[in-house]
Design a protein around this motif. Structure first.
Motif, PDB file in Angstrom:
ATOM      1  N   ASP A 149       0.834  -1.209   0.000  1.00  0.00           N
ATOM      2  CA  ASP A 149       0.000   0.000   0.000  1.00  0.00           C
ATOM      3  C   ASP A 149       0.864   1.253   0.000  1.00  0.00           C
ATOM      4  O   ASP A 149       0.540   2.237  -0.690  1.00  0.00           O
ATOM      5  CB  ASP A 149      -0.931   0.001   1.220  1.00  0.00           C
ATOM      6  N   VAL A 150       1.965   1.238   0.761  1.00  0.00           N
ATOM      7  CA  VAL A 150       2.881   2.383   0.776  1.00  0.00           C
ATOM      8  C   VAL A 150       3.530   2.551  -0.594  1.00  0.00           C
ATOM      9  O   VAL A 150       3.703   3.671  -1.086  1.00  0.00           O
ATOM     10  CB  VAL A 150       3.961   2.207   1.873  1.00  0.00           C
ATOM     11  N   MET A 151       3.874   1.437  -1.240  1.00  0.00           N
ATOM     12  CA  MET A 151       4.455   1.511  -2.587  1.00  0.00           C
ATOM     13  C   MET A 151       3.475   2.157  -3.570  1.00  0.00           C
ATOM     14  O   MET A 151       3.842   3.027  -4.360  1.00  0.00           O
ATOM     15  CB  MET A 151       4.826   0.106  -3.072  1.00  0.00           C
ATOM     16  N   ARG A 152       2.222   1.711  -3.522  1.00  0.00           N
ATOM     17  CA  ARG A 152       1.215   2.292  -4.425  1.00  0.00           C
ATOM     18  C   ARG A 152       0.995   3.761  -4.118  1.00  0.00           C
ATOM     19  O   ARG A 152       0.822   4.576  -5.035  1.00  0.00           O
ATOM     20  CB  ARG A 152      -0.098   1.511  -4.301  1.00  0.00           C
ATOM     21  N   ASP A 153       1.006   4.103  -2.835  1.00  0.00           N
ATOM     22  CA  ASP A 153       0.847   5.509  -2.445  1.00  0.00           C
ATOM     23  C   ASP A 153       2.000   6.353  -2.971  1.00  0.00           C
ATOM     24  O   ASP A 153       1.803   7.504  -3.392  1.00  0.00           O
ATOM     25  CB  ASP A 153       0.764   5.634  -0.920  1.00  0.00           C
ATOM     26  N   ALA A 154       3.217   5.791  -2.939  1.00  0.00           N
ATOM     27  CA  ALA A 154       4.388   6.525  -3.441  1.00  0.00           C
ATOM     28  C   ALA A 154       4.249   6.792  -4.934  1.00  0.00           C
ATOM     29  O   ALA A 154       4.580   7.884  -5.412  1.00  0.00           O
ATOM     30  CB  ALA A 154       5.664   5.742  -3.152  1.00  0.00           C
ATOM     31  N   VAL A 155       3.759   5.796  -5.664  1.00  0.00           N
ATOM     32  CA  VAL A 155       3.524   5.981  -7.106  1.00  0.00           C
ATOM     33  C   VAL A 155       2.514   7.095  -7.332  1.00  0.00           C
ATOM     34  O   VAL A 155       2.720   7.991  -8.157  1.00  0.00           O
ATOM     35  CB  VAL A 155       3.034   4.668  -7.746  1.00  0.00           C
ATOM     36  N   HIS A 156       1.419   7.061  -6.573  1.00  0.00           N
ATOM     37  CA  HIS A 156       0.364   8.077  -6.715  1.00  0.00           C
ATOM     38  C   HIS A 156       0.885   9.458  -6.327  1.00  0.00           C
ATOM     39  O   HIS A 156       0.649  10.443  -7.038  1.00  0.00           O
ATOM     40  CB  HIS A 156      -0.831   7.701  -5.845  1.00  0.00           C
ATOM     41  N   THR A 157       1.619   9.524  -5.213  1.00  0.00           N
ATOM     42  CA  THR A 157       2.150  10.810  -4.746  1.00  0.00           C
ATOM     43  C   THR A 157       3.107  11.409  -5.768  1.00  0.00           C
ATOM     44  O   THR A 157       3.059  12.611  -6.065  1.00  0.00           O
ATOM     45  CB  THR A 157       2.886  10.620  -3.405  1.00  0.00           C
ATOM     46  N   GLY A 158       3.972  10.565  -6.318  1.00  0.00           N
ATOM     47  CA  GLY A 158       4.953  11.049  -7.286  1.00  0.00           C
ATOM     48  C   GLY A 158       4.338  11.599  -8.558  1.00  0.00           C
ATOM     49  O   GLY A 158       4.954  12.413  -9.251  1.00  0.00           O
TER      50      GLY A 158
END
Length: 301
Positions: free
Chosen positions: A50-59
């Protein structure tokens, strides 16, 4: 099971004799090492993904400008580029990996997989893999366990750190983890999964770690994108049955040997490579001046 396996050959032999999927012994290792239940391990893996997906979205949605200014919303610029060199899927892979790494450079929340400097590779790879093939989260989490097992063996026999083995050990290991996870998640055999690791290492061997101004920004961010691309190409080659020729354990040994022989200036010291170019030194001086804080003396003057 105080230690998982010391090499890929042992891991493959174990799964062959027990008929266990590749992730299973890694799961058992995690349960034993961390003293947690299987449910807790799966929950932790889900949280990490979930943190990985959030990082993709944030970036791709927030302002990604680093303090030095060297990182400046590169992922969003690529996504918005009117000229498309790559297929839409390939372009998405590049933007996701780059964006997730930009989050790290801008002090955001990331998963070090295996390091913060390589933290855009697995997110870019796994999110793109899931999107293209419509995989369930559980399949991706199993892929994460396989990736973790790959990292454990590389760590024992070579290194995962740029300061020890150069960028080949850092982004190279992350790309190898991603390539192995891709093949596993798509139903590839154990031999094909490990072939993907071997091919990736062959492609990344010798890459130096030369961060400009000592910051994990240039060339680290763009290398996360290129490493994600290598992970996909290696997975495609391996799952087609192409023989890497050099066995995976020997590739890992070569990774360690190259890392040991690499000069110190090429191992995260900012003494060589791109960091030692005239422009790199100019940036270093600007960054150092920018970061200086004038403290008051004891009299408060």
């Amino acid at each position: 099971m105080s230690l998982l396996f010391t090499d890929f050959n042992s891991w493959q032999a174990h799964c062959s004799s027990t008929n266990e999927p590749l992730f299973q012994p890694v799961l058992a290792y995690e349960i034993e090492q961390k003293g947690r239940t299987e449910e807790q391990i799966w929950t932790g893996l889900q949280r990490a993904y979930d943190v990985m997906r959030d990082a993709v979205h944030t970036g791709l949605t927030q302002d990604m400008t680093s303090r030095s200014g060297m990182v400046n919303n590169g992922a969003k610029k690529i996504a918005a580029s009117p000229i498309t060199v790559l297929s839409p899927e390939f372009k998405n892979l590049i933007t996701r990996a780059l964006g997730a790494k930009e989050v790290n450079s801008c002090m955001g929340r990331v998963v070090a997989a295996p390091t913060a400097g390589a933290s855009g590779i697995l997110p870019g790879v796994l999110v793109t893999l899931q999107n293209i093939h419509k995989l369930e989260d559980r399949q991706i989490l199993e892929g994460l366990l396989v990736a973790a097992g790959i990292a454990l063996i590389i760590e024992q026999n070579a290194s995962l750190a740029g300061a020890v083995g150069g960028c080949q050990a850092e982004t190279g290991s992350a790309a190898a983890m991603g390539a192995g996870a891709i093949v596993y998640c798509l139903g590839g055999s154990v031999s094909e999964t490990f072939a993907a690791v071997a091919i990736t290492i062959q492609c990344m061997l010798g890459l130096i770690c030369d961060p400009v101004a000592g910051l994990v920004e240039v060339p680290c961010v763009v290398r996360n994108a290129s490493a994600a691309a290598i992970a996909f190409s290696s997975a495609q080659i391996a799952i087609a049955g192409v023989n890497p020729v050099i066995p995976v354990d020997q590739c890992v040994a070569a990774l360690g040997e190259v890392g040991e022989s690499m000069e110190t200036r090429y191992k995260e010291t900012a003494l060589g490579g791109l960091a030692n170019t005239p422009r790199g030194r100019e940036i270093e001086k600007m960054v150092l001046v920018q970061d200086v804080q004038i403290l008051p003396d004891e009299d408060g003057e």
